[in-house]
Design an enzyme around this catalytic site. Structure first.
Site, PDB file in Angstrom:
ATOM      1  N   SER A 197      -6.444   3.268   8.635  1.00  0.00           N
ATOM      2  CA  SER A 197      -6.171   2.813   7.879  1.00  0.00           C
ATOM      3  C   SER A 197      -7.079   1.051   7.128  1.00  0.00           C
ATOM      4  O   SER A 197      -7.564   0.385   8.468  1.00  0.00           O
ATOM      5  CB  SER A 197      -4.791   2.115   7.127  1.00  0.00           C
ATOM      6  OG  SER A 197      -4.034   0.796   6.190  1.00  0.00           O
ATOM      7  N   TYR A 248       3.259  -2.300  11.012  1.00  0.00           N
ATOM      8  CA  TYR A 248       2.232  -1.513  10.323  1.00  0.00           C
ATOM      9  C   TYR A 248       0.664  -1.637  10.484  1.00  0.00           C
ATOM     10  O   TYR A 248      -0.325  -0.960  11.327  1.00  0.00           O
ATOM     11  CB  TYR A 248       2.318  -1.046   9.318  1.00  0.00           C
ATOM     12  CG  TYR A 248       1.084   0.304   8.465  1.00  0.00           C
ATOM     13  CD1 TYR A 248       2.059   0.946   9.015  1.00  0.00           C
ATOM     14  CD2 TYR A 248       0.161   0.084   7.881  1.00  0.00           C
ATOM     15  CE1 TYR A 248       1.232   2.258   7.657  1.00  0.00           C
ATOM     16  CE2 TYR A 248      -0.741   0.764   7.303  1.00  0.00           C
ATOM     17  CZ  TYR A 248       0.096   2.383   7.473  1.00  0.00           C
ATOM     18  OH  TYR A 248      -0.785   2.978   6.910  1.00  0.00           O
TER      19      TYR A 248
END
Length: 248
Positions: free
Chosen positions: A135, A149
């Site tokens: 990501s 995250y």
């Protein structure tokens, strides 16, 4: 490049789109995810009714990963580490320790274990490719992602780089794809889920799948270390860009 491809998180979103794209390119597929029904839905979408090996598993469980690898008919030429997760309550003042641990397990420990699991077979077969779906949260602060995250995806990017540093001598390559916002079901878990109009402007799962397919198309002597993909209309930058555009 072709052969057996093992895809994690294959039951929806990016994993499903990757499976469809690879089947069209002639890959044989092994599909892993927690929900067998979702994996079978993915398999039903494959090119020409191609059959896939359905291998449900929790990829945060080391024993489950080993059991999947033992069921593969051969060492995979390609592993796509796509499984990932986030939580609605994801910021420092909201996170409970078990949730933080789960996010690190899914987004970092799981791809670490699957990568470890395929390396011996890839070495024995003379090489292979691992594609890591990370990501942009792994490349710097992301206001929507939350600390667990972000930390896990940052480690994921480093994991990929270290694979290349040590295993290029074995003809094994790792490509880390870092997408911005992608219109997948995980967005429903955000504290403020984006609207349909906002999702239409985002990357689509098929866009990330196209990047995976491109990585597989390169010859063995080429290591594509990282791909960073963002929507053209980048919501993180939009407010600043509009302010700049309004200047005389």
């Amino acid at each position: 490049m072709s052969g057996l491809a093992w895809i994690t998180g294959a039951g929806s979103g990016i994993g499903r789109a990757v499976a469809v794209a690879l089947s069209r390119a002639g890959w044989r597929l092994a599909l892993t995810g927690r929900r067998e029904a979702a994996l079978r839905e993915t398999a039903a979408l494959l090119e020409g009714g191609q059959e896939a090996l359905i291998l449900p598993a929790d990829v945060t469980d080391a024993a489950a990963i080993q059991a999947v690898v033992e069921r593969l008919p051969e060492a995979p030429a390609l592993l796509v580490n796509n499984a990932g997760a986030n939580k609605p309550r994801r910021y420092w003042h909201q996170l409970a320790l078990p949730d933080a641990q789960e996010l690190v397990d899914v987004n970092l420990t799981a791809p670490f274990m699957t990568s470890l699991a395929v390396l011996p077979g890839m070495k024995a077969r003379g090489g292979g490719l691992i594609v890591q779906i990370a990501s942009v949260a792994g490349k710097g602060f992301s206001p929507v992602s939350g600390p667990a995250y972000i930390a896990a995806k940052t480690g994921f990017v480093a994991l990929s780089a270290s694979l290349n540093a040590e295993n290029g001598i074995h003809n094994i390559r790792s490509t880390c794809i870092c997408p911005g916002e992608v219109a997948t079901p995980i967005l429903d878990l955000r504290p403020q889920p984006p609207s349909a109009e906002e999702r239409a402007r985002m990357l689509q799962p098929e866009d990330v799948a196209a990047a995976v397919l491109f990585a597989t198309s390169l010859p063995d002597h080429v290591c594509l270390n990282e791909i960073v993909i963002t929507p053209t209309y980048n919501r993180d930058n939009a407010a600043g860009a509009k302010a700049v555009a309004s200047l005389a």
